[in-house]
Design a protein around this motif. Sequence first.
Motif, PDB file in Angstrom:
ATOM      1  N   VAL A  66       9.446  -8.567   1.518  1.00 32.95           N
ATOM      2  CA  VAL A  66       8.256  -8.196   2.274  1.00 32.95           C
ATOM      3  C   VAL A  66       8.649  -7.307   3.450  1.00 32.95           C
ATOM      4  O   VAL A  66       7.934  -6.373   3.790  1.00 32.95           O
ATOM      5  CB  VAL A  66       7.486  -9.455   2.728  1.00 32.95           C
ATOM      6  CG1 VAL A  66       6.347  -9.100   3.650  1.00 32.95           C
ATOM      7  CG2 VAL A  66       6.960 -10.195   1.516  1.00 32.95           C
ATOM      8  N   TYR A 113      10.958  -5.163   3.354  1.00 34.50           N
ATOM      9  CA  TYR A 113      11.107  -3.839   2.767  1.00 34.50           C
ATOM     10  C   TYR A 113       9.746  -3.230   2.469  1.00 34.50           C
ATOM     11  O   TYR A 113       9.484  -2.060   2.781  1.00 34.50           O
ATOM     12  CB  TYR A 113      11.951  -3.919   1.488  1.00 34.50           C
ATOM     13  CG  TYR A 113      12.055  -2.594   0.791  1.00 34.50           C
ATOM     14  CD1 TYR A 113      12.944  -1.612   1.252  1.00 34.50           C
ATOM     15  CD2 TYR A 113      11.255  -2.287  -0.297  1.00 34.50           C
ATOM     16  CE1 TYR A 113      13.019  -0.385   0.636  1.00 34.50           C
ATOM     17  CE2 TYR A 113      11.330  -1.064  -0.921  1.00 34.50           C
ATOM     18  CZ  TYR A 113      12.210  -0.108  -0.450  1.00 34.50           C
ATOM     19  OH  TYR A 113      12.282   1.112  -1.049  1.00 34.50           O
ATOM     20  N   ALA A 114       8.873  -4.048   1.826  1.00 36.43           N
ATOM     21  CA  ALA A 114       7.556  -3.537   1.442  1.00 36.43           C
ATOM     22  C   ALA A 114       6.795  -3.033   2.667  1.00 36.43           C
ATOM     23  O   ALA A 114       6.106  -2.020   2.609  1.00 36.43           O
ATOM     24  CB  ALA A 114       6.759  -4.628   0.732  1.00 36.43           C
ATOM     25  N   GLU A 115       6.952  -3.750   3.781  1.00 35.76           N
ATOM     26  CA  GLU A 115       6.242  -3.374   4.993  1.00 35.76           C
ATOM     27  C   GLU A 115       6.999  -2.303   5.783  1.00 35.76           C
ATOM     28  O   GLU A 115       6.604  -1.990   6.903  1.00 35.76           O
ATOM     29  CB  GLU A 115       6.048  -4.614   5.895  1.00 35.76           C
ATOM     30  CG  GLU A 115       5.295  -5.755   5.235  1.00 35.76           C
ATOM     31  CD  GLU A 115       3.806  -5.674   5.503  1.00 35.76           C
ATOM     32  OE1 GLU A 115       3.337  -4.576   5.843  1.00 35.76           O
ATOM     33  OE2 GLU A 115       3.141  -6.701   5.360  1.00 35.76           O
ATOM     34  N   SER A 116       8.085  -1.773   5.207  1.00 30.87           N
ATOM     35  CA  SER A 116       8.925  -0.791   5.895  1.00 30.87           C
ATOM     36  C   SER A 116       9.355  -1.291   7.268  1.00 30.87           C
ATOM     37  O   SER A 116       9.123  -0.631   8.280  1.00 30.87           O
ATOM     38  CB  SER A 116       8.210   0.545   6.071  1.00 30.87           C
ATOM     39  OG  SER A 116       7.740   0.997   4.859  1.00 30.87           O
ATOM     40  N   ILE A 156       7.955  -7.584  -5.753  1.00 29.12           N
ATOM     41  CA  ILE A 156       7.076  -7.220  -4.618  1.00 29.12           C
ATOM     42  C   ILE A 156       7.102  -5.736  -4.228  1.00 29.12           C
ATOM     43  O   ILE A 156       6.049  -5.121  -4.078  1.00 29.12           O
ATOM     44  CB  ILE A 156       7.376  -8.117  -3.385  1.00 29.12           C
ATOM     45  CG1 ILE A 156       6.936  -9.550  -3.655  1.00 29.12           C
ATOM     46  CG2 ILE A 156       6.686  -7.595  -2.119  1.00 29.12           C
ATOM     47  CD1 ILE A 156       7.307 -10.545  -2.555  1.00 29.12           C
ATOM     48  N   PRO A 157       8.302  -5.105  -4.090  1.00 28.84           N
ATOM     49  CA  PRO A 157       8.274  -3.719  -3.602  1.00 28.84           C
ATOM     50  C   PRO A 157       7.584  -2.737  -4.553  1.00 28.84           C
ATOM     51  O   PRO A 157       7.185  -1.656  -4.114  1.00 28.84           O
ATOM     52  CB  PRO A 157       9.760  -3.356  -3.464  1.00 28.84           C
ATOM     53  CG  PRO A 157      10.459  -4.652  -3.387  1.00 28.84           C
ATOM     54  CD  PRO A 157       9.669  -5.598  -4.233  1.00 28.84           C
ATOM     55  N   PHE A 200       3.757  -3.024  -3.851  1.00 32.58           N
ATOM     56  CA  PHE A 200       3.465  -3.094  -2.417  1.00 32.58           C
ATOM     57  C   PHE A 200       4.573  -2.482  -1.588  1.00 32.58           C
ATOM     58  O   PHE A 200       5.369  -3.204  -0.983  1.00 32.58           O
ATOM     59  CB  PHE A 200       3.288  -4.551  -1.967  1.00 32.58           C
ATOM     60  CG  PHE A 200       2.381  -5.346  -2.829  1.00 32.58           C
ATOM     61  CD1 PHE A 200       1.011  -5.137  -2.793  1.00 32.58           C
ATOM     62  CD2 PHE A 200       2.887  -6.300  -3.685  1.00 32.58           C
ATOM     63  CE1 PHE A 200       0.165  -5.879  -3.585  1.00 32.58           C
ATOM     64  CE2 PHE A 200       2.037  -7.058  -4.472  1.00 32.58           C
ATOM     65  CZ  PHE A 200       0.680  -6.844  -4.424  1.00 32.58           C
ATOM     66  N   SER A 201       4.694  -1.202  -1.549  1.00 37.76           N
ATOM     67  CA  SER A 201       5.597  -0.618  -0.576  1.00 37.76           C
ATOM     68  C   SER A 201       5.089   0.770  -0.256  1.00 37.76           C
ATOM     69  O   SER A 201       4.344   1.366  -1.022  1.00 37.76           O
ATOM     70  CB  SER A 201       7.032  -0.591  -1.092  1.00 37.76           C
ATOM     71  OG  SER A 201       7.160   0.337  -2.116  1.00 37.76           O
ATOM     72  N   HIS A 202       5.491   1.230   0.886  1.00 37.46           N
ATOM     73  CA  HIS A 202       4.991   2.530   1.302  1.00 37.46           C
ATOM     74  C   HIS A 202       5.386   3.603   0.308  1.00 37.46           C
ATOM     75  O   HIS A 202       4.616   4.482  -0.018  1.00 37.46           O
ATOM     76  CB  HIS A 202       5.519   2.866   2.697  1.00 37.46           C
ATOM     77  CG  HIS A 202       4.812   2.095   3.742  1.00 37.46           C
ATOM     78  ND1 HIS A 202       3.558   2.421   4.177  1.00 37.46           N
ATOM     79  CD2 HIS A 202       5.151   0.975   4.413  1.00 37.46           C
ATOM     80  CE1 HIS A 202       3.156   1.561   5.085  1.00 37.46           C
ATOM     81  NE2 HIS A 202       4.109   0.658   5.242  1.00 37.46           N
ATOM     82  N   PHE A 231      -1.801   1.359   2.827  1.00 29.09           N
ATOM     83  CA  PHE A 231      -0.931   0.285   2.366  1.00 29.09           C
ATOM     84  C   PHE A 231      -1.777  -0.927   1.975  1.00 29.09           C
ATOM     85  O   PHE A 231      -2.647  -1.353   2.742  1.00 29.09           O
ATOM     86  CB  PHE A 231       0.052  -0.115   3.464  1.00 29.09           C
ATOM     87  CG  PHE A 231       1.041  -1.125   2.992  1.00 29.09           C
ATOM     88  CD1 PHE A 231       2.122  -0.722   2.227  1.00 29.09           C
ATOM     89  CD2 PHE A 231       0.874  -2.464   3.263  1.00 29.09           C
ATOM     90  CE1 PHE A 231       3.033  -1.646   1.766  1.00 29.09           C
ATOM     91  CE2 PHE A 231       1.776  -3.392   2.801  1.00 29.09           C
ATOM     92  CZ  PHE A 231       2.851  -2.992   2.046  1.00 29.09           C
ATOM     93  N   LEU A 242      -1.277  -7.653  -0.779  1.00 36.12           N
ATOM     94  CA  LEU A 242       0.031  -8.293  -0.578  1.00 36.12           C
ATOM     95  C   LEU A 242      -0.158  -9.746  -0.137  1.00 36.12           C
ATOM     96  O   LEU A 242       0.517 -10.649  -0.637  1.00 36.12           O
ATOM     97  CB  LEU A 242       0.850  -7.516   0.457  1.00 36.12           C
ATOM     98  CG  LEU A 242       2.223  -8.092   0.791  1.00 36.12           C
ATOM     99  CD1 LEU A 242       3.069  -8.286  -0.459  1.00 36.12           C
ATOM    100  CD2 LEU A 242       2.970  -7.187   1.773  1.00 36.12           C
TER     101      LEU A 242
END
Lengths: 476, 476
Positions: free
Chosen positions: A172, A174-177, B102-103, B106-108, B123, B128
Motif C-alpha cells: 500500500v 508503494y500503491a500510494e507512492s 495490490i500495485p 491501485f498505483s499511480h 487515484f 483501495l
Amino acid sequence: MRLAPRPTPSKFVLAVLVPTATWFIIRPLVEPPPPLPALHASLGFSLLAFLWTLYLVPALGQTFVKAGLKGRDLLKVYNDDIPESMGLICASIYILLLILFIPFPFSHFMSLSTSEGLAKQEFPHFQLSVYLSSILSILMATLLGFLDDVFDIRWRHKVPIPIIASIPLLMVYYAESGNTNVVVPLPVRFLFGTLINLGPLYYVYMALLSTFATNSINIIAGINGSEVSQALIIAMSVVLNDLLYLPWSTSYRFRLPLYLLGGEADIDVGGVWSAGMAHGSRQLVERHLLSLYFMLPLVGVCLGFLYHNWYPARAFPGDTLCYVTGMAFAVVGIQAHFSKTLLLFFIPQIFNFVLSCPQLFGLVPCPRHRVPRFDANTNLLHPSKAMFERPPSRLSTVVLRLFAAFGLTELTTHPKSGTILEVTNLTILNFFLLRIGPMSEKRLTQTLIATQISGSLLAFIVRYGLAWLVYDGDRR
Amino acid sequence: MRLAPRPTPSKFVLAVLVPTATWFIIRPLVEPPPPLPALHASLGFSLLAFLWTLYLVPALGQTFVKAGLKGRDLLKVYNDDIPESMGLICASIYILLLILFIPFPFSHFMSLSTSEGLAKQEFPHFQLSVYLSSILSILMATLLGFLDDVFDIRWRHKVPIPIIASIPLLMVYYAESGNTNVVVPLPVRFLFGTLINLGPLYYVYMALLSTFATNSINIIAGINGSEVSQALIIAMSVVLNDLLYLPWSTSYRFRLPLYLLGGEADIDVGGVWSAGMAHGSRQLVERHLLSLYFMLPLVGVCLGFLYHNWYPARAFPGDTLCYVTGMAFAVVGIQAHFSKTLLLFFIPQIFNFVLSCPQLFGLVPCPRHRVPRFDANTNLLHPSKAMFERPPSRLSTVVLRLFAAFGLTELTTHPKSGTILEVTNLTILNFFLLRIGPMSEKRLTQTLIATQISGSLLAFIVRYGLAWLVYDGDRR
C-alpha cells in the motif's frame, strides 16, 4: 492444578471502568464534539482492551491447555501446565477493537464535524487505506505468530517471518507512492545533499524494521513478564512522544472544578505548551494521531496481560505477542514517519542484540535456551553458561576477551593453557545478573523494566536535546 | 504410511506454466498496455495460485500431521493419518497473492496508464479501501477458521463466527457511507416504492450473507472433494457472470496469428457482444473487475487443492477452507453489489439447508456426523440414519411424513403403531443416495458436482431469462 488463575478485580472495578469507557466512546457523538473526537473514542476502546484482556485471559486459559497450547515454567519448583500462546487473545482483542474503531476517524459523519484546528472537509480516503493496510499487517503477524507457536518453527526460519507480515504495508505504501526520501544528517550532507531518495532501499529498510522490532523483543524472553513489559514501556514511550505533537494549546481547556475550592471557574492548562511540536502542521498532527490510535489500545492490552503474566506467571505470551507488538511498532514507525525516534526506544533491545551477536552468528555455541539458571534452594537466578565443546577460534577468543574486559560476560578458562572453557550466555538478562549479582526472577523483571524506562528517558534526551547536532529543523 | 501423497505433475508442466504466469504478470508493464492491465496480472497470479497450491499441499502435509493437525478418512478401509486443515495453505497462498496484486489495479503508475474505455485519471482511493477491507475480512475468516480447527469449537458456537470476520467489511462500508438501498421487486412496488432504504437492516443482511455462504458449504462435507468442488464451481460461476459485464467490444481485439495460416493479420473477436451487460457503466465494469480479482485466484487455489483432495483424498480442507471461500463469496457479493445473483449460485446449498432444517432446529435427532454410511464389502455408500430415542413429536411426524412424501427422506416405522423409528439423515448427499441408489464415494462427489453445475445453469436462466418478471431495468 495447584496454580489457580490470578483473581480478577472485584465487580466494583468493572462497575466504574465500563461506564467510563462507554462514555469516552460515545462522547464524540454528543454535541458539542470535543476537539479531537476520535482520540476520545480511542481512549475508551483502550480501556475496553484492558478490561477484556484482564477477564478473557484467565477465562480461556484452560481451553488453551486442552488444545495442547501449554508450557512448563522452567524457573519454578512446580510443574503445572501454564497456558501458552495467550498473546493470541491479546492480539484478537487488539485487532477487533482497531476494526470497530474505524468509523470514528473515518466516516462522513465524523469528518464533517468541525474539530477545532483540525477541520476536515474531505473524506480521509488516503488515511483509511493506510489504517487498513496497517491492521492487515498486524493481523498477518498474528496469524504467522500463532502458526509459529503451533508448528514450532525453527529459529533460523522464523527470523524473516515479519517480512512477510509487512508486505501489505509495503504494497500500500508503494500503491500510494509513499515518500522514500530521507533527510541526510548534517555531517554527511556535503556528500549526499539534504534529501536522499532511497527508492527500493527504503522498502528494504521498512521490512527490516518490522523484523527487528519483532525479534528484538522476542529474544529477551524466558522470565515472567519480560516480553509484555518491554512492549508496554515502548508503547507508552511512543504515546508520550505522540502527545507532544497534538495541538494542545490552540483552544484545549481543561475544566477543573476549582470553584468548589473557592478558586476560579476553570483553568487553561496547556496554554504554555505553545502549539506542540507540530508547529501547526496538520500532517504531523494527523500522523501522530494515527500512531496514538494504534498505541493506546496496545497499552491497554499489554497492561491487562501483564497482570496475568507477572511473576509467578499464570499465562505465557507465546511468540504471538511479540509478533503483534513488534508489527504494531513497525507500523507506527513507518506510517507516522518517525522510525528513527522509534528505534531510540529500543536501546535495551539494541544493546541485547549487539551483545548476542557472537552467539547468533555462531562465534560462540548457542544453546536452545539462554535463560538464566534457577537455583531452587535459594529461589535466585544466576547467569547461565554456554560450554565450548571444542577450543574457541582465535576470533571468538578475541571477541570474548573484549566483552569480558567491558564486564559484559564472564569467562571460565583452563587454569594452565588459558583456553576459554565456558562463557556466560550473552543476553541482557545474564548481564544484569553478572553485574548486580544473583536475584529473584521478579527482581530481574523489575530491573529489565527499570532499564527500559531509563532507555526511553535517554531516547527523549537524544531526540529533543541532541538531535540538532546532526539535523536541522528540516524533519521530513 | 501406506498412502503416499498424490504425485505432482512433471517438471515439464512447470516449465510451461511458470513462464506463462510470469508473462501475464509483466504484460501490463510492457508498452502498449493491454486494455485491462490489472486483469492480465490477475490471470497470472491465479495461475501461480494454482501451481503453489499444487506443490505446497503435498510438501507441507507431514508438517501438519506432526503438529497434530490430522484426521482419519471415515469412509475408507484404511486408517492412515491424513493431514487436516490444509485449507490454511490455500488461504495463505490466496491472501498473499491478493496482497502482492495490490500495485496492479491501485498505483499511480497503473492508474495513469490509459486503459481504453476505462481511462482512470484519479487515484482509486475508494476502491483501495474496499479491496483492503475485503482482504482483512478474508484474513480474519482464515484465522478464525484455523482457530476453529485447533480448538474444535462446537457447532452451535461456530455458526456466528463469520459475522465477526465480516466486521471489517461492514465497518468500511459504513465509513464509506455505502449504499443501503435495495430495488423493490415489481409486484410489491405499490407497497414500498421503487427503492427502499434498509439502513441498519442492510448491515444485518450483509453479516448474514457471510454466515450463510460459509456454513452452507461447510455443512455439505464428509466426502472427499465435496467442500472444495462446491467452492470451485460457485467461483467459476461468479467469474462467468463477471465476464458478461466487461467491455469486450469497445475495442478489444484478439490478435490471432492467422497470417501464418494464410488468413488475415488479426481478427476482431467480441465485436458482436455489444458493450457487455454493463451498457457502458464504468461503475458496473469496475465492480465486476473487483469481483474477478478475488474470484480468479480462488479458482486457481481450489483447482490446485482439489487435485489432492480428490478421491481417495491425500489432504483434508478443514473448516479453514470453508471459512475462506465463504467469506470470499460474501465479499464479492457485497462489494460488487450482486448478492442476489450470488445466492442463485447457491441453489444446491439452499436446498440442503432447507432439507437440514428439521435436524438443525431439533425437530429430528442430529448425530454428530451425518455422512453417508460406508459398506466396506461393496465399497459403496448408503444413506445414513438418525434414530429416535423417544417417539417423535406431532410436528416432527408431520414434517417428516411430508418430506417422505416428496421423496426427500425414507422413514422406518413401527410395523404396528406406525411410529417413526428411524429416518435417513436430511442432507443432500443422503438424498442423492436415496434417489439414485447406493454408489461409490467418487460417484457421489461427481453427482454433487453435476448438481452444482446444473444449479448454476438454472441460476443464469433465472437471472438473465426471468428476472424481467420481477425487476425492470433499474438495477442498482
